[in-house]
Motif scaffolding. Structure first.
Motif, PDB file in Angstrom:
ATOM      1  N   LEU A 445       9.150  -1.141  -1.794  1.00 30.79           N
ATOM      2  CA  LEU A 445       9.685  -2.400  -1.298  1.00 30.79           C
ATOM      3  C   LEU A 445      10.823  -2.914  -2.167  1.00 30.79           C
ATOM      4  O   LEU A 445      10.854  -2.678  -3.378  1.00 30.79           O
ATOM      5  CB  LEU A 445       8.582  -3.463  -1.267  1.00 30.79           C
ATOM      6  CG  LEU A 445       7.378  -3.215  -0.362  1.00 30.79           C
ATOM      7  CD1 LEU A 445       6.368  -4.337  -0.542  1.00 30.79           C
ATOM      8  CD2 LEU A 445       7.800  -3.119   1.097  1.00 30.79           C
ATOM      9  N   PHE A 450       8.970  -7.676  -1.014  1.00 30.64           N
ATOM     10  CA  PHE A 450       7.661  -7.875  -1.644  1.00 30.64           C
ATOM     11  C   PHE A 450       7.299  -9.365  -1.637  1.00 30.64           C
ATOM     12  O   PHE A 450       6.165  -9.753  -1.344  1.00 30.64           O
ATOM     13  CB  PHE A 450       7.687  -7.323  -3.071  1.00 30.64           C
ATOM     14  CG  PHE A 450       6.323  -7.053  -3.642  1.00 30.64           C
ATOM     15  CD1 PHE A 450       5.171  -7.263  -2.903  1.00 30.64           C
ATOM     16  CD2 PHE A 450       6.187  -6.590  -4.945  1.00 30.64           C
ATOM     17  CE1 PHE A 450       3.914  -7.002  -3.442  1.00 30.64           C
ATOM     18  CE2 PHE A 450       4.949  -6.336  -5.490  1.00 30.64           C
ATOM     19  CZ  PHE A 450       3.804  -6.541  -4.739  1.00 30.64           C
ATOM     20  N   LEU A 511       4.753  -2.789  -6.127  1.00 30.51           N
ATOM     21  CA  LEU A 511       5.141  -2.014  -4.947  1.00 30.51           C
ATOM     22  C   LEU A 511       6.646  -1.795  -4.865  1.00 30.51           C
ATOM     23  O   LEU A 511       7.125  -1.155  -3.925  1.00 30.51           O
ATOM     24  CB  LEU A 511       4.645  -2.721  -3.682  1.00 30.51           C
ATOM     25  CG  LEU A 511       3.121  -2.899  -3.587  1.00 30.51           C
ATOM     26  CD1 LEU A 511       2.736  -3.630  -2.310  1.00 30.51           C
ATOM     27  CD2 LEU A 511       2.411  -1.556  -3.660  1.00 30.51           C
ATOM     28  N   CYS A 512       7.387  -2.307  -5.837  1.00 28.30           N
ATOM     29  CA  CYS A 512       8.818  -2.004  -5.933  1.00 28.30           C
ATOM     30  C   CYS A 512       9.061  -0.758  -6.774  1.00 28.30           C
ATOM     31  O   CYS A 512      10.162  -0.195  -6.753  1.00 28.30           O
ATOM     32  CB  CYS A 512       9.565  -3.191  -6.535  1.00 28.30           C
ATOM     33  SG  CYS A 512       9.471  -4.690  -5.532  1.00 28.30           S
TER      34      CYS A 512
END
Length: 557
Positions: A445, A450, A511-512
């Motif tokens: 993301l 996010f 999630l990045c």
């Protein structure tokens, strides 16, 4: 027998003065009609060649049932004889499965459930009953055969005759009214109850819209003996088409000769109501039910689903919704673009809602994969589980353990294990929510994405809070019924929003980060494997200060 008799004590008859007032209004309002029919009856006696006024309106009805009402495509035709009454029903599905009983409305028969029987047979033993007085069931003439107590007792004996200890009942219109009565008087025999376009009996009779074909004036008219049956026999086609305007548009049941095809679905209704006796039994229900109510303070304990169409002109929508006041555990569903018969007009949406209520998570599984599961809590059953932290339809969350029970006293070591398990379970539910939203995604993301996803996560309880608001607005004694649940939700959301917007952040995988994103997407949904994920505290400030992921930088170059 004592306990059984006590169940019927919840039925109360209106005071005698109210009953007398109804009959007086009936005589006064229909005096002119009585005079007309008396005049035409005398005219026919004096002049045998004269034809009564209404006879010319009679439409030729079929004297044989359509083939689709007698074949076995939908199920097996069976009969049960209860003392002096024989009941016809169509059954389908495996007899070892839980039983669902379908109770049709007025004017209708078992065939009204044509779009539900085949869907329900994947999971249930389905019984589509012809109510006493309808279609192929016996039609006792006497009015006392159709009192709420007698009808409920017949239904109880019918269930015993088919070896059913308890069933789920789905009732539409008149069948829904019987379902309400039965759930109140025989609660031990009802697992779940579904009311389709039917207000509770305590709300029904005094709140019928004037625009309804079966309004208060009609209810008073049918209290007259014999005359209403004669009237309906000669206007049957008009009444049936007004009740089922959607039938002419249905394309499923077609037949014909010499290669021509026509929609003869209305023939099923015309055949079922072609004689005077076909109307007498159904009208006797209204000649009794109008005078009965449920004792104040009685609440149905089993899970209830209340379904109505948003364009139902036969009953007031607010009375259908307000019927939830008589249910301890309920869910309300309003089906758009639907009228009096949502189970026929919008069958696909109706069946989906029905199956989700009856079998919950198992609806997404094949029947062979179904396993018994423990029931959810009150709010979870009421609102279809939208209040749970993780969406119940998320397959990744199905592996998470919901409860931990021990037969023996818990020692310190077990307490520590339980604490870790509970923490892992809470975290697992949170991660399962994110896993569902990211299902199928291959790239990590962006920080802005996010942040938007977390904002969406913080709105996950909005629908449940709206449902609680609706519940609290429809009854004074329910104003604080779910106050504790609402307080927990608002407290949880308050802490999460504070942590994300200005505090230490929410504990989540980054999630990045491509590596952590890949690990998260490979997570098997098991709470025990969360320890293999790298978690950090994610805040809005952290995401705003983060640089775009490298893949985007390369794309820009």
């Amino acid at each position: 027998m004592a306990g059984q008799k006590q169940n019927y004590d919840v039925l109360e008859v209106l005071p005698k003065w109210e009953i007398a007032k109804i009959y007086l209004r009936c005589l006064l309002a229909n005096f002119v009609i009585l005079l007309k029919w008396l005049y035409e009856s005398v005219k026919c006696k004096v002049n045998p060649t004269a034809i009564m006024r209404r006879t010319i309106e009679r439409t030729d009805f079929p004297n044989k049932p359509p083939i689709f009402m007698t074949d076995t495509n939908l199920g097996r035709h069976s009969y049960v004889k209860l003392e002096n009454t024989k009941l016809h029903f169509v059954e389908a599905g495996n007899r070892s499965n839980p039983i669902v009983v379908l109770l049709h409305g007025f004017p209708d028969c078992w065939f009204g459930w044509r779009y539900q029987i085949s869907e329900l047979t994947h999971y249930f033993h389905v019984i589509a009953l012809d109510l006493k007085g309808f279609n192929d069931s016996d039609k006792p003439h006497w009015r006392f055969e159709y009192t709420p107590k007698k009808v409920c007792e017949d239904l109880r004996k019918f269930l015993i005759a088919i070896s059913a200890k308890s069933v789920s009942i789905i009732g539409h219109d008149l069948g829904g009214t019987i379902g309400w009565y039965f759930a109140h008087t025989n609660p031990e025999m009802v697992d779940k109850f579904v009311s389709v376009s039917t207000p509770h009996p305590n709300l029904l009779w005094d709140n019928v819209p004037k625009s309804s074909p079966f309004n208060r004036s009609w209810l008073e008219f049918v209290q007259l003996p014999m005359l209403p049956e004669m009237e309906l026999k000669h206007t049957a086609d008009k009444v049936l088409r007004r009740c089922y305007p959607h039938v002419a548009k249905e394309k499923l049941y077609l037949s014909g000769t010499n290669g021509s095809m026509s929609n003869n679905l209305m023939e099923a209704y015309q055949y079922s109501f072609c004689q005077t006796d076909d109307w007498r039994g159904p009208l006797n229900y209204f000649r009794n039910f109008l005078f009965y109510r449920i004792r104040e303070g009685e609440i149905i304990q089993c899970p209830c689903l209340i379904i109505a169409g948003n364009d139902d002109r036969f009953y007031k929508l607010e009375t259908v919704v307000k019927s939830s006041e008589f249910c301890e555990n309920f869910m309300i569903k309003i089906i758009e673009q639907s009228g009096r018969a949502p189970h026929q007009e919008m069958a696909t949406e109706f069946n989906s809602t029905l199956l989700k209520f009856l079998i919950g998570k198992k609806y997404s599984q094949k029947p062979s994969e179904m396993q018994p599961t423990s029931s959810r809590g009150l709010v979870g059953r009421m609102f279809g589980g939208i209040g749970t932290v993780a969406n119940n339809t998320v397959k990744l969350g199905n592996n998470l353990r919901e409860t931990y029970a021990f037969a023996n006293p818990i020692n310190n070591r077990e307490k520590i294990k339980l604490g870790h398990a509970a923490k892992a379970n809470i975290m697992g539910k949170k991660l399962a929510w994110f896993a569902e939203k990211l299902e199928g995604r291959e790239q990590p993301l962006e920080p802005s994405e996010f942040a938007e996803l977390i904002d969406l996560y913080l709105q996950r309880f909005d629908e449940e809070l709206e449902q609680i608001k609706i519940v609290q607005s429809i009854g004074k004694h329910r104003a604080n019924q779910h106050a504790s649940r609402e307080a927990v939700i608002r407290s949880t959301l308050g802490n999460e929003k504070l942590n994300f917007n200005g505090g230490g952040g929410l504990e989540l995988p980054d999630l990045c980060d491509p590596v952590q994103f890949k690990q998260f997407q490979e997570w098997d949904g098991n709470a025990a494997s969360i320890q293999h994920l790298k978690l950090k505290f994610i805040s809005r400030k952290l995401l705003q200060s983060s640089k775009p992921v490298e893949k985007d930088a390369k794309m820009v170059e």
